[in-house]
Design an enzyme around this catalytic site. Structure first.
Site, short mmCIF file in Angstrom:
data_model
loop_
_atom_site.label_atom_id
_atom_site.label_comp_id
_atom_site.label_asym_id
_atom_site.label_seq_id
_atom_site.Cartn_x
_atom_site.Cartn_y
_atom_site.Cartn_z
N SER A 147 42.33 20.50 14.01
CA SER A 147 43.03 20.22 15.27
C SER A 147 44.04 21.35 15.47
O SER A 147 44.48 21.97 14.49
CB SER A 147 43.79 18.90 15.15
OG SER A 147 44.70 18.73 16.22
N TYR A 160 48.46 11.99 10.56
CA TYR A 160 47.43 12.81 11.21
C TYR A 160 47.73 14.29 11.02
O TYR A 160 46.85 15.06 10.60
CB TYR A 160 47.40 12.47 12.71
CG TYR A 160 46.34 13.22 13.49
CD1 TYR A 160 45.02 12.77 13.50
CD2 TYR A 160 46.64 14.38 14.19
CE1 TYR A 160 44.06 13.45 14.22
CE2 TYR A 160 45.68 15.07 14.90
CZ TYR A 160 44.38 14.59 14.91
OH TYR A 160 43.41 15.27 15.60
N1 LIG Z 1 40.48 14.20 21.10
C1 LIG Z 1 41.31 15.20 20.83
O1 LIG Z 1 42.12 15.63 21.69
C2 LIG Z 1 41.29 15.86 19.48
C3 LIG Z 1 42.13 16.97 19.28
C4 LIG Z 1 42.13 17.58 18.04
C5 LIG Z 1 41.30 17.13 17.03
N2 LIG Z 1 40.49 16.05 17.24
C6 LIG Z 1 39.65 15.61 16.13
O2 LIG Z 1 38.32 15.45 16.56
C7 LIG Z 1 37.64 14.50 15.73
C8 LIG Z 1 36.94 13.49 16.61
O3 LIG Z 1 37.93 12.80 17.36
P1 LIG Z 1 37.66 12.18 18.80
O4 LIG Z 1 38.80 12.55 19.64
O5 LIG Z 1 36.29 12.47 19.23
O6 LIG Z 1 37.87 10.63 18.42
P2 LIG Z 1 37.04 9.31 18.75
O7 LIG Z 1 37.99 8.21 18.39
O8 LIG Z 1 36.50 9.35 20.13
O9 LIG Z 1 35.83 9.37 17.71
C9 LIG Z 1 36.05 9.23 16.33
C10 LIG Z 1 34.84 8.54 15.70
O10 LIG Z 1 35.07 8.47 14.29
C11 LIG Z 1 34.60 7.21 13.85
N3 LIG Z 1 35.20 6.79 12.59
C12 LIG Z 1 36.43 6.24 12.40
N4 LIG Z 1 36.57 5.91 11.11
C13 LIG Z 1 35.43 6.27 10.47
C14 LIG Z 1 34.98 6.16 9.13
N5 LIG Z 1 35.73 5.61 8.16
N6 LIG Z 1 33.75 6.63 8.82
C15 LIG Z 1 32.94 7.17 9.78
N7 LIG Z 1 33.32 7.27 11.08
C16 LIG Z 1 34.55 6.83 11.41
C17 LIG Z 1 34.95 6.25 14.99
O11 LIG Z 1 34.19 5.05 14.92
C18 LIG Z 1 34.64 7.11 16.20
O12 LIG Z 1 33.30 6.90 16.63
C19 LIG Z 1 38.73 13.89 14.83
O13 LIG Z 1 38.70 14.51 13.56
C20 LIG Z 1 40.01 14.26 15.55
O14 LIG Z 1 41.11 14.33 14.71
C21 LIG Z 1 40.48 15.40 18.44
#
Ligand SMILES: NC(=O)c1ccc[n+]([C@@H]2O[C@H](COP(=O)([O-])OP(=O)(O)OC[C@H]3O[C@@H](n4cnc5c(N)ncnc54)[C@H](O)[C@@H]3O)[C@@H](O)[C@H]2O)c1
Length: 288
Positions: A147, A160
């Site tokens: 991130s 986080y």
């Molecule tokens: N959305 C943003 O702005 C953003 C920014 C920086 C980094 N990220 C990173 O991107 C990645 C995806 O995030 P997102 O925004 O798509 O979130 P999201 O919540 O839409 O998707 C996350 C998925 O991970 C799954 N998950 C949760 N716990 C789990 C487990 N124990 N085992 C397997 N799967 C599990 C959830 O069920 C969900 O489907 C994450 O690592 C997040 O930190 C997101």
């Protein structure tokens, strides 16, 4: 077919957290590139729905219930993938959660869960898959979702933020280890900026007002300013295929945050938030 993704086309992609947001979009786009996709997530309904969507568009998708916080579940995932599809071309350790609250008010179980998913899930994804990927002897890719938060600090998002610093450091060391062993595995750190997903809506949040307020601010920010997960996936996959280490959805933001972090560390400065950011963390007092 998109240019620059030839290295991925026709291969096998394993994506954790593929039931929602960035992971689901990566899976859909990988399938569009002709990859066989393995969708790993703790939410079976979500991965079944994404897999059905991919299949109805003519793509290959295998949903596999996986809790990435359990190292043995990642071993089982790797066994299933190698038995079903053979060699893995791309592993994206993407599953991650947000947990909000002041450090000392977050329950121990919530701390453990966040670190087990966000950090151990990445470590054990690599441990489970890398030996067979290396033994195959040809070019393959491991990308870990960090991130832009890995380049900064933020109160009430401590679990986080620290987990993303850890995943970035892990990815850098992993890159060096692949070089050391002359392994043909490209390692990437995916550094998303704001992407409109459910991550804050799903976050565990302690009862105090500033945590709730911060959650609302972040949910609104992602919804109003975030790029779509589809757009993020289209930016990310070609960069992985190009073998780049730093993969950003928001290159200018990433560069600015890296610059600020470098200056902060070079100056041995005390931790400080810009005043407007600090103000945004303080909820409005109740009216009357
Ligand atoms: N959305 C943003 O702005 C953003 C920014 C920086 C980094 N990220 C990173 O991107 C990645 C995806 O995030 P997102 O925004 O798509 O979130 P999201 O919540 O839409 O998707 C996350 C998925 O991970 C799954 N998950 C949760 N716990 C789990 C487990 N124990 N085992 C397997 N799967 C599990 C959830 O069920 C969900 O489907 C994450 O690592 C997040 O930190 C997101």
């Amino acid at each position: 077919m998109d240019n620059g993704t030839e290295q991925l086309q026709g291969g096998v992609a394993v994506i954790t957290g593929a039931g929602s947001g960035i992971g689901a979009a990566l899976a859909r786009h990988a399938a569009e590139l002709g990859m066989k996709t393995v969708l790993a997530d703790i939410d079976s309904d979500r991965i079944r729905a994404v897999a059905a969507e991919i299949q109805s568009a003519g793509g290959h998708a295998l949903p596999v219930y996986t809790d990435v916080s359990d190292p043995q579940a990642l071993d089982a995932l790797a066994d299933t993938v190698y038995e079903s599809f053979g060699q893995v071309t791309l592993l994206v350790n993407n599953a991650g959660i947000e947990t909000l609250g002041v450090t000392w008010e977050i329950p121990a179980t919530s701390w453990d869960k966040t670190l087990a998913i966000n950090i151990n899930g990445v470590i054990h994804g690599v441990r489970a898959f890398a030996p067979r990927m290396i033994a195959a002897g040809h070019s393959a890719f491991i990308a870990n979702t960090c991130s832009v938060g890995a380049l900064g600090t933020m109160p009430v998002q401590t679990p986080y933020i620290l987990s993303k610093h850890a995943v970035l450091a892990f990815s850098e060391c992993l890159y060096l280890e692949m070089q050391l062993k002359q392994a043909p595995i490209h390692v990437s750190a995916i550094m998303p900026g704001p992407v409109a997903t459910r991550i804050f809506a799903d976050s565990a949040t302690t009862a105090d007002a500033s945590s709730h307020h911060h959650r609302q601010v972040m949910q609104h920010m992602l919804a109003s300013q975030g790029i779509s997960a589809t757009e993020a996936a289209r930016l990310i996959l070609p960069r992985i295929a190009a073998g780049e280490f730093w993969i950003s959805t928001h290159p200018q933001m990433t560069r600015e945050m890296a610059q600020q972090r470098a200056e902060h560390l070079a100056g041995l400065s005390v931790p400080q938030l810009p005043p407007e950011l600090l103000a945004s963390l303080v909820p409005e007092p109740p009216a009357g």
